[in-house]
Motif scaffolding. Sequence first.
Motif, PDB file in Angstrom:
ATOM      1  N   THR A   1       0.678  -1.114  -0.043  1.00  0.00           N
ATOM      2  CA  THR A   1      -0.296   0.055   0.125  1.00  0.00           C
ATOM      3  C   THR A   1       0.875   1.295   0.038  1.00  0.00           C
ATOM      4  O   THR A   1       0.347   2.246  -0.626  1.00  0.00           O
ATOM      5  N   THR A   2       1.847   1.431   0.790  1.00  0.00           N
ATOM      6  CA  THR A   2       2.887   2.448   0.650  1.00  0.00           C
ATOM      7  C   THR A   2       3.452   2.886  -0.551  1.00  0.00           C
ATOM      8  O   THR A   2       3.415   3.859  -1.154  1.00  0.00           O
ATOM      9  N   PRO A   3       4.210   1.701  -1.082  1.00  0.00           N
ATOM     10  CA  PRO A   3       4.407   1.997  -2.571  1.00  0.00           C
ATOM     11  C   PRO A   3       3.839   2.452  -3.552  1.00  0.00           C
ATOM     12  O   PRO A   3       3.838   3.186  -4.519  1.00  0.00           O
ATOM     13  N   LEU A   4       2.631   1.742  -3.485  1.00  0.00           N
ATOM     14  CA  LEU A   4       1.377   2.089  -4.332  1.00  0.00           C
ATOM     15  C   LEU A   4       1.172   3.579  -4.129  1.00  0.00           C
ATOM     16  O   LEU A   4       0.816   4.437  -5.216  1.00  0.00           O
ATOM     17  N   PHE A   5       0.951   3.923  -3.012  1.00  0.00           N
ATOM     18  CA  PHE A   5       0.492   5.271  -2.630  1.00  0.00           C
ATOM     19  C   PHE A   5       1.656   6.630  -3.233  1.00  0.00           C
ATOM     20  O   PHE A   5       1.340   7.285  -3.986  1.00  0.00           O
ATOM     21  N   LEU A   6       3.010   6.062  -3.115  1.00  0.00           N
ATOM     22  CA  LEU A   6       4.073   6.872  -3.533  1.00  0.00           C
ATOM     23  C   LEU A   6       3.905   6.977  -5.155  1.00  0.00           C
ATOM     24  O   LEU A   6       4.106   7.958  -5.732  1.00  0.00           O
ATOM     25  N   LEU A   7       3.639   5.674  -5.850  1.00  0.00           N
ATOM     26  CA  LEU A   7       3.685   5.515  -7.254  1.00  0.00           C
ATOM     27  C   LEU A   7       2.524   6.450  -7.881  1.00  0.00           C
ATOM     28  O   LEU A   7       2.650   7.272  -8.758  1.00  0.00           O
ATOM     29  N   VAL A   8       1.116   6.209  -7.165  1.00  0.00           N
ATOM     30  CA  VAL A   8      -0.018   7.068  -7.425  1.00  0.00           C
ATOM     31  C   VAL A   8       0.011   8.451  -7.255  1.00  0.00           C
ATOM     32  O   VAL A   8      -0.390   9.198  -8.201  1.00  0.00           O
ATOM     33  N   LEU A   9       0.777   8.762  -6.129  1.00  0.00           N
ATOM     34  CA  LEU A   9       0.902  10.299  -6.014  1.00  0.00           C
ATOM     35  C   LEU A   9       1.850  11.029  -7.019  1.00  0.00           C
ATOM     36  O   LEU A   9       1.251  12.065  -7.172  1.00  0.00           O
ATOM     37  N   GLY A  10       2.839  10.328  -7.507  1.00  0.00           N
ATOM     38  CA  GLY A  10       3.524  10.783  -8.371  1.00  0.00           C
ATOM     39  C   GLY A  10       2.767  10.877  -9.686  1.00  0.00           C
ATOM     40  O   GLY A  10       2.984  12.133 -10.457  1.00  0.00           O
ATOM     41  N   MET A  11       2.011   9.934 -10.197  1.00  0.00           N
ATOM     42  CA  MET A  11       1.270  10.198 -11.114  1.00  0.00           C
ATOM     43  C   MET A  11       0.053  11.127 -11.135  1.00  0.00           C
ATOM     44  O   MET A  11       0.096  11.821 -12.101  1.00  0.00           O
ATOM     45  N   PHE A  12      -0.471  11.191  -9.918  1.00  0.00           N
ATOM     46  CA  PHE A  12      -1.469  12.205  -9.876  1.00  0.00           C
ATOM     47  C   PHE A  12      -0.987  13.715  -9.919  1.00  0.00           C
ATOM     48  O   PHE A  12      -1.647  14.580 -10.581  1.00  0.00           O
ATOM     49  N   ARG A  13       0.250  13.953  -9.454  1.00  0.00           N
ATOM     50  CA  ARG A  13       0.935  15.079  -9.482  1.00  0.00           C
ATOM     51  C   ARG A  13       1.174  15.544 -10.741  1.00  0.00           C
ATOM     52  O   ARG A  13       0.768  16.786 -11.262  1.00  0.00           O
ATOM     53  N   ARG A  14       1.598  14.545 -11.833  1.00  0.00           N
ATOM     54  CA  ARG A  14       1.777  14.855 -13.238  1.00  0.00           C
ATOM     55  C   ARG A  14       0.437  15.308 -13.939  1.00  0.00           C
ATOM     56  O   ARG A  14       0.368  16.015 -14.763  1.00  0.00           O
TER      57      ARG A  14
ATOM     58  N   TYR B   1       8.158   4.236  -8.212  1.00  0.00           N
ATOM     59  CA  TYR B   1       7.857   5.423  -7.658  1.00  0.00           C
ATOM     60  C   TYR B   1       9.323   6.481  -7.324  1.00  0.00           C
ATOM     61  O   TYR B   1       9.177   7.467  -7.455  1.00  0.00           O
ATOM     62  N   LEU B   2      10.528   5.652  -7.439  1.00  0.00           N
ATOM     63  CA  LEU B   2      11.691   6.385  -7.371  1.00  0.00           C
ATOM     64  C   LEU B   2      11.774   7.108  -8.708  1.00  0.00           C
ATOM     65  O   LEU B   2      12.085   8.287  -8.731  1.00  0.00           O
ATOM     66  N   ARG B   3      11.517   6.344 -10.080  1.00  0.00           N
ATOM     67  CA  ARG B   3      11.569   6.987 -11.078  1.00  0.00           C
ATOM     68  C   ARG B   3      10.478   8.316 -11.277  1.00  0.00           C
ATOM     69  O   ARG B   3      11.032   9.253 -11.613  1.00  0.00           O
ATOM     70  N   ILE B   4       9.313   7.969 -10.650  1.00  0.00           N
ATOM     71  CA  ILE B   4       8.368   9.123 -11.009  1.00  0.00           C
ATOM     72  C   ILE B   4       8.383  10.311 -10.187  1.00  0.00           C
ATOM     73  O   ILE B   4       8.121  11.318 -10.528  1.00  0.00           O
ATOM     74  N   LEU B   5       8.980   9.888  -9.002  1.00  0.00           N
ATOM     75  CA  LEU B   5       9.102  11.123  -8.041  1.00  0.00           C
ATOM     76  C   LEU B   5      10.537  11.817  -8.332  1.00  0.00           C
ATOM     77  O   LEU B   5      10.804  12.666  -7.762  1.00  0.00           O
ATOM     78  N   GLY B   6      11.148  11.215  -9.553  1.00  0.00           N
ATOM     79  CA  GLY B   6      12.500  12.004  -9.700  1.00  0.00           C
ATOM     80  C   GLY B   6      13.478  11.654  -8.751  1.00  0.00           C
ATOM     81  O   GLY B   6      14.586  12.461  -9.031  1.00  0.00           O
ATOM     82  N   LEU B   7      13.768  10.873  -8.050  1.00  0.00           N
ATOM     83  CA  LEU B   7      14.736  10.212  -7.267  1.00  0.00           C
ATOM     84  C   LEU B   7      15.630   9.364  -8.169  1.00  0.00           C
ATOM     85  O   LEU B   7      15.888   8.185  -7.799  1.00  0.00           O
ATOM     86  N   ASN B   8      16.218   9.995  -9.128  1.00  0.00           N
ATOM     87  CA  ASN B   8      16.870   9.161 -10.222  1.00  0.00           C
ATOM     88  C   ASN B   8      17.962   8.417  -9.549  1.00  0.00           C
ATOM     89  O   ASN B   8      18.591   7.212 -10.122  1.00  0.00           O
ATOM     90  N   ARG B   9      18.894   9.102  -8.810  1.00  0.00           N
ATOM     91  CA  ARG B   9      20.086   8.319  -8.364  1.00  0.00           C
ATOM     92  C   ARG B   9      19.468   7.009  -7.276  1.00  0.00           C
ATOM     93  O   ARG B   9      20.584   5.976  -7.486  1.00  0.00           O
TER      94      ARG B   9
END
Length: 374
Positions: free
Chosen positions: A94-107, A165-173
Amino acid sequence: MESAIQLTKQAAIDVLLHNRSGPFDGLPRTAGWGYPEPYTRDLLISALGIFTSGREELVGALREVLETLGRNQGPHGQIPSLVQDPENRGASDTTPLFLLVLGMFRRHTGEAAFLEAAGAKALTWMAYQTTEDRDLVGQQPTSDWRDEQWVLGHGLYVNALVHGYLRILGLNRQAGAFREAANRVDGRGFLTPGQPTYAFWFYKVLRNERCDVLGNSLAILTGLADGDRAREMVGWIEAQCEALRRQGELALDLPPCLFPFVQPGDWDWHARDGIYNPPGSYHNGGVWPFVCGFYIAALVAAGAYDLAERKLLALTALVQRSKKGQIHHSGAFGFNEWFRAQDGSPEGEEWQTWSASMYLYAAACVEAREALFF
């Protein structure tokens, strides 16, 4: 067949509109009748279809889900399993899904700071989910979407979500280091010698090399697997499914969620499986429309456009099936929870939110020839 797809897309939107408000604080329902509760993972996965639906009322319902989850986070940042219940915790996805969808929702909305504090808190929770204080996260058995399937230690599905979610939130390193860890060849990553698909899970000397179709699809979609591996994965999955059809173990032109099926006597068979999770059923190889939606999107991402179109037609026919003898206002469109692999019989609840939503998403990806949002 184009008319059938358009008709089914409209039926899927009807399901989502019907389910957008339920008896728990007006939050969306997980299914039209059997599951009135707002299960977090189902509703977050449904975001993909909602974004493609063009219906602002559905985006508004998703906003309410995300905001409610932010208010109901655990004290250390974990996202609950039921949207409205802050005490219902314990899920690994649930927490990784929240972060993934949060990034998509922001975009999708252009609101770059939406739920900024909740997102930061969730990232802190995930930072402490590693079992060895490295990159890959760990989990307890039956803690992800498979409540009748043991996933021990490092599960592919949850870790693919983390990479996403790391990619969609821009945490590229961090995403780069995570991808390198996942693709290790020394037994401490998901690579399986002689098999293109990633391992189902691994922990220390234990390793389950069955094919988790959802996890591997997400590995393709999030870029955990590179283009060459993605194409090899697709070819291997299709060949294995054809072998299952020849053996009479698969009646559909769509993949089961897991194969080979776990059989009585196998090392990873559990006593409960004989009752709740027999071969070709439920989490032990049932055909789940929402998983098929991810698989079709992964086919598009791998450049297998003709195959994706064929699978979309198969999914179109599948979601129209209803349980025999069950008559209600859903008409011919069942959007069932899952189907038995051996005979394609519909099982579980009908008008499932994520079944309808992931149909919309799969159709949109096929039409655009692009794995949208990833």
